[in-house]
Design a protein around this motif. Structure first.
Motif, PDB file in Angstrom:
ATOM      1  N   PHE A 175       0.809  -1.222   0.000  1.00 31.73           N
ATOM      2  CA  PHE A 175       0.000   0.000   0.000  1.00 31.73           C
ATOM      3  C   PHE A 175       0.840   1.269   0.000  1.00 31.73           C
ATOM      4  CE2 PHE A 175      -2.643  -3.308   2.035  1.00 31.73           C
ATOM      5  CZ  PHE A 175      -3.719  -3.297   1.170  1.00 31.73           C
ATOM      6  N   ARG A 176       2.046   1.183  -0.491  1.00 31.40           N
ATOM      7  CA  ARG A 176       2.939   2.341  -0.471  1.00 31.40           C
ATOM      8  C   ARG A 176       2.612   3.354  -1.550  1.00 31.40           C
ATOM      9  NH1 ARG A 176       5.219  -1.181  -3.863  1.00 31.40           N
ATOM     10  NH2 ARG A 176       6.708  -0.495  -5.466  1.00 31.40           N
ATOM     11  N   SER A 177       1.814   2.952  -2.536  1.00 32.18           N
ATOM     12  CA  SER A 177       1.571   3.808  -3.693  1.00 32.18           C
ATOM     13  C   SER A 177       0.900   5.127  -3.318  1.00 32.18           C
ATOM     14  CB  SER A 177       0.724   3.075  -4.735  1.00 32.18           C
ATOM     15  OG  SER A 177      -0.541   2.724  -4.194  1.00 32.18           O
ATOM     16  N   PHE A 178      -0.107   5.090  -2.433  1.00 26.88           N
ATOM     17  CA  PHE A 178      -0.829   6.323  -2.109  1.00 26.88           C
ATOM     18  C   PHE A 178       0.030   7.299  -1.303  1.00 26.88           C
ATOM     19  CE2 PHE A 178      -3.869   8.840   0.463  1.00 26.88           C
ATOM     20  CZ  PHE A 178      -4.434   9.542  -0.585  1.00 26.88           C
ATOM     21  N   PRO A 179       0.728   6.844  -0.243  1.00 25.05           N
ATOM     22  CA  PRO A 179       1.630   7.781   0.448  1.00 25.05           C
ATOM     23  C   PRO A 179       2.684   8.367  -0.481  1.00 25.05           C
ATOM     24  CG  PRO A 179       1.284   5.833   1.784  1.00 25.05           C
ATOM     25  CD  PRO A 179       0.670   5.542   0.440  1.00 25.05           C
ATOM     26  N   LEU A 180       3.166   7.551  -1.417  1.00 25.70           N
ATOM     27  CA  LEU A 180       4.145   8.027  -2.388  1.00 25.70           C
ATOM     28  C   LEU A 180       3.530   9.089  -3.293  1.00 25.70           C
ATOM     29  CD1 LEU A 180       7.039   7.634  -3.454  1.00 25.70           C
ATOM     30  CD2 LEU A 180       6.161   5.822  -4.928  1.00 25.70           C
ATOM     31  N   PHE A 181       2.283   8.862  -3.683  1.00 19.69           N
ATOM     32  CA  PHE A 181       1.548   9.827  -4.512  1.00 19.69           C
ATOM     33  C   PHE A 181       1.383  11.159  -3.779  1.00 19.69           C
ATOM     34  CE2 PHE A 181      -2.682  11.691  -5.329  1.00 19.69           C
ATOM     35  CZ  PHE A 181      -2.537  12.049  -6.663  1.00 19.69           C
ATOM     36  N   ILE A 182       0.968  11.100  -2.521  1.00 23.28           N
ATOM     37  CA  ILE A 182       0.771  12.312  -1.725  1.00 23.28           C
ATOM     38  C   ILE A 182       2.076  13.088  -1.582  1.00 23.28           C
ATOM     39  CG2 ILE A 182       0.199  13.193   0.566  1.00 23.28           C
ATOM     40  CD1 ILE A 182      -2.216  12.298  -1.055  1.00 23.28           C
ATOM     41  N   LYS A 183       3.147  12.373  -1.289  1.00 21.88           N
ATOM     42  CA  LYS A 183       4.451  13.016  -1.136  1.00 21.88           C
ATOM     43  C   LYS A 183       4.897  13.652  -2.446  1.00 21.88           C
ATOM     44  CE  LYS A 183       9.177  12.180   0.518  1.00 21.88           C
ATOM     45  NZ  LYS A 183      10.128  11.172   1.066  1.00 21.88           N
ATOM     46  N   ALA A 184       4.675  12.941  -3.544  1.00 18.28           N
ATOM     47  CA  ALA A 184       5.058  13.447  -4.861  1.00 18.28           C
ATOM     48  C   ALA A 184       4.279  14.719  -5.205  1.00 18.28           C
ATOM     49  CB  ALA A 184       4.824  12.381  -5.926  1.00 18.28           C
ATOM     50  N   MET A 185       3.000  14.759  -4.867  1.00 16.75           N
ATOM     51  CA  MET A 185       2.186  15.934  -5.155  1.00 16.75           C
ATOM     52  C   MET A 185       2.670  17.146  -4.362  1.00 16.75           C
ATOM     53  SD  MET A 185       0.098  15.222  -7.543  1.00 16.75           S
ATOM     54  CE  MET A 185      -0.912  16.700  -7.441  1.00 16.75           C
ATOM     55  N   LYS A 186       3.078  16.913  -3.123  1.00 18.20           N
ATOM     56  CA  LYS A 186       3.620  18.010  -2.313  1.00 18.20           C
ATOM     57  C   LYS A 186       4.901  18.554  -2.941  1.00 18.20           C
ATOM     58  CE  LYS A 186       1.673  16.553   2.135  1.00 18.20           C
ATOM     59  NZ  LYS A 186       1.953  16.049   3.494  1.00 18.20           N
ATOM     60  N   ILE A 187       5.749  17.641  -3.405  1.00 13.08           N
ATOM     61  CA  ILE A 187       7.002  18.050  -4.052  1.00 13.08           C
ATOM     62  C   ILE A 187       6.705  18.777  -5.365  1.00 13.08           C
ATOM     63  CG2 ILE A 187       9.091  17.164  -5.179  1.00 13.08           C
ATOM     64  CD1 ILE A 187       9.158  14.968  -3.039  1.00 13.08           C
ATOM     65  N   TYR A 188       5.719  18.288  -6.102  1.00 11.52           N
ATOM     66  CA  TYR A 188       5.329  18.922  -7.367  1.00 11.52           C
ATOM     67  C   TYR A 188       4.898  20.365  -7.127  1.00 11.52           C
ATOM     68  CZ  TYR A 188       2.818  19.720 -11.758  1.00 11.52           C
ATOM     69  OH  TYR A 188       2.381  20.243 -12.962  1.00 11.52           O
ATOM     70  N   ASN A 189       4.138  20.577  -6.070  1.00  9.26           N
ATOM     71  CA  ASN A 189       3.640  21.924  -5.761  1.00  9.26           C
ATOM     72  C   ASN A 189       4.744  22.874  -5.305  1.00  9.26           C
ATOM     73  OD1 ASN A 189       0.964  21.339  -6.430  1.00  9.26           O
ATOM     74  ND2 ASN A 189       0.527  20.535  -4.395  1.00  9.26           N
ATOM     75  N   THR A 190       5.890  22.319  -4.896  1.00  3.92           N
ATOM     76  CA  THR A 190       7.025  23.176  -4.527  1.00  3.92           C
ATOM     77  C   THR A 190       7.833  23.591  -5.752  1.00  3.92           C
ATOM     78  OG1 THR A 190       8.601  21.347  -4.176  1.00  3.92           O
ATOM     79  CG2 THR A 190       7.209  21.989  -2.308  1.00  3.92           C
ATOM     80  N   GLY A 191       7.570  22.926  -6.897  1.00  7.91           N
ATOM     81  CA  GLY A 191       8.265  23.282  -8.131  1.00  7.91           C
ATOM     82  C   GLY A 191       9.377  22.337  -8.541  1.00  7.91           C
ATOM     83  N   ASP A 192       9.611  21.280  -7.747  1.00 10.66           N
ATOM     84  CA  ASP A 192      10.644  20.296  -8.112  1.00 10.66           C
ATOM     85  C   ASP A 192      10.000  19.266  -9.031  1.00 10.66           C
ATOM     86  OD1 ASP A 192      12.749  18.541  -8.330  1.00 10.66           O
ATOM     87  OD2 ASP A 192      13.186  18.474  -6.179  1.00 10.66           O
ATOM     88  N   ILE A 193       9.788  19.670 -10.276  1.00 10.54           N
ATOM     89  CA  ILE A 193       9.002  18.892 -11.231  1.00 10.54           C
ATOM     90  C   ILE A 193       9.633  17.531 -11.535  1.00 10.54           C
ATOM     91  CG2 ILE A 193       7.909  18.885 -13.504  1.00 10.54           C
ATOM     92  CD1 ILE A 193       6.903  21.060 -11.604  1.00 10.54           C
ATOM     93  N   SER A 194      10.924  17.522 -11.813  1.00  4.01           N
ATOM     94  CA  SER A 194      11.605  16.291 -12.197  1.00  4.01           C
ATOM     95  C   SER A 194      11.489  15.213 -11.120  1.00  4.01           C
ATOM     96  CB  SER A 194      13.078  16.589 -12.502  1.00  4.01           C
ATOM     97  OG  SER A 194      13.755  15.404 -12.860  1.00  4.01           O
ATOM     98  N   LYS A 195      11.772  15.589  -9.890  1.00  8.82           N
ATOM     99  CA  LYS A 195      11.698  14.629  -8.778  1.00  8.82           C
ATOM    100  C   LYS A 195      10.270  14.149  -8.572  1.00  8.82           C
ATOM    101  CE  LYS A 195      12.844  14.075  -3.870  1.00  8.82           C
ATOM    102  NZ  LYS A 195      13.412  14.735  -2.664  1.00  8.82           N
ATOM    103  N   ALA A 196       9.329  15.075  -8.652  1.00  5.99           N
ATOM    104  CA  ALA A 196       7.924  14.733  -8.430  1.00  5.99           C
ATOM    105  C   ALA A 196       7.419  13.760  -9.491  1.00  5.99           C
ATOM    106  CB  ALA A 196       7.077  15.995  -8.430  1.00  5.99           C
ATOM    107  N   LEU A 197       7.770  13.997 -10.745  1.00  5.96           N
ATOM    108  CA  LEU A 197       7.291  13.131 -11.823  1.00  5.96           C
ATOM    109  C   LEU A 197       7.835  11.721 -11.683  1.00  5.96           C
ATOM    110  CD1 LEU A 197       7.373  15.426 -14.990  1.00  5.96           C
ATOM    111  CD2 LEU A 197       5.483  14.934 -13.439  1.00  5.96           C
TER     112      LEU A 197
END
Length: 245
Positions: A20-42
């Motif tokens: 079930f790691r996919s959803f926490p990973l998704f949430i974390k990625a979205m937070k990173i995306y909103n900070t502007g670190d696009i490459s890492k978030a994607l």
């Protein structure tokens, strides 16, 4: 015995974390995306999809990938969601988003037909109306564009994209008073995409208010341009130079 008693729960916890790691990973990625670190978030978003992310969140990942210009990655996700049953997930959501890929590939007629078919099947969402309304303007079918964009407005009159489409439709039809009414309302909501500000500037130019137009164009330049933007930064800068010249 004690080792076994300790080991089994540990293995279970590790399994559940992996499963079930996919959803926490998704949430974390979205937070990173909103900070502007696009490459890492994607990268993290792709990993979340590979880890079995739920369909509705995969749809979000697909849209973000498309918005950032990763057309093939987005298309793979949409195709999977369309062709693979996912519990209560409505595959029409993916069909509506896949129309954007048709448009970006230069297949405007296919994009329009896909969305028209969904409408005929009584599928309606703000995203569908947003895309179809713009595609019809792009096609130059202004009568049908006005019909759909008015229908869209009655469906969701608070959507900035729908308001922009309706305003742009009035601009194309040279119905400037109606266009001005739309953009006065839209700009007050501070839309986060440059297209709305640029189109509002066109109305201000036509009304002879160059100072207001310049301000609107400068605001457009401050917004984020994406792969799905209907214009690019160079177009805004060119219009600004023409205004100053």
């Amino acid at each position: 015995m004690n080792i076994i008693l300790l080991t089994v729960p540990l293995i279970l916890v590790m399994y559940l974390f992996y499963r079930f790691r996919s959803f926490p990973l998704f949430i974390k990625a979205m937070k990173i995306y909103n900070t502007g670190d696009i490459s890492k978030a994607l990268k993290m978003l792709k990993d979340a999809v590979e880890a079995g992310l739920a369909a509705k969140y995969q749809l979000t990942v697909g849209y973000i990938l498309l918005k950032e210009g990763y057309t093939e990655d987005a298309e793979r996700i949409f195709t999977f969601l369309i062709n693979t049953p996912q519990g209560k997930f409505n595959s029409n959501h993916a069909r509506a988003y896949s129309a954007l890929i048709h448009w970006k590939k230069g297949h405007l007629d296919e994009a329009i037909q896909e969305l028209k078919t969904l409408l005929e099947e009584d599928y309606r969402t703000t995203a569908l109306y947003s895309n179809l309304g713009f595609f019809l303007i792009e096609k130059g079918d202004l009568d049908k564009a006005l019909e759909i964009n008015l229908e869209a407005f009655y469906y969701d009159g608070f959507s900035p994209v729908i308001l922009d489409n309706l305003g742009l439709c009035y601009i194309k039809r040279e119905e400037w008073v109606k266009a001005e009414e739309i953009y006065e309302k839209l700009i007050k909501s501070d839309p986060g995409f440059p297209d709305a500000w640029y189109n509002a500037a066109l109305v201000a130019i036509q009304r002879g208010d160059k100072e207001k137009a310049e301000s609107l164009l400068n605001s457009a330049l401050e917004k984020k341009f994406s792969y799905l933007s209907t214009l690019n930064k160079a177009q805004v800068e060119e219009q600004l130079q023409l205004l100053k010249g």
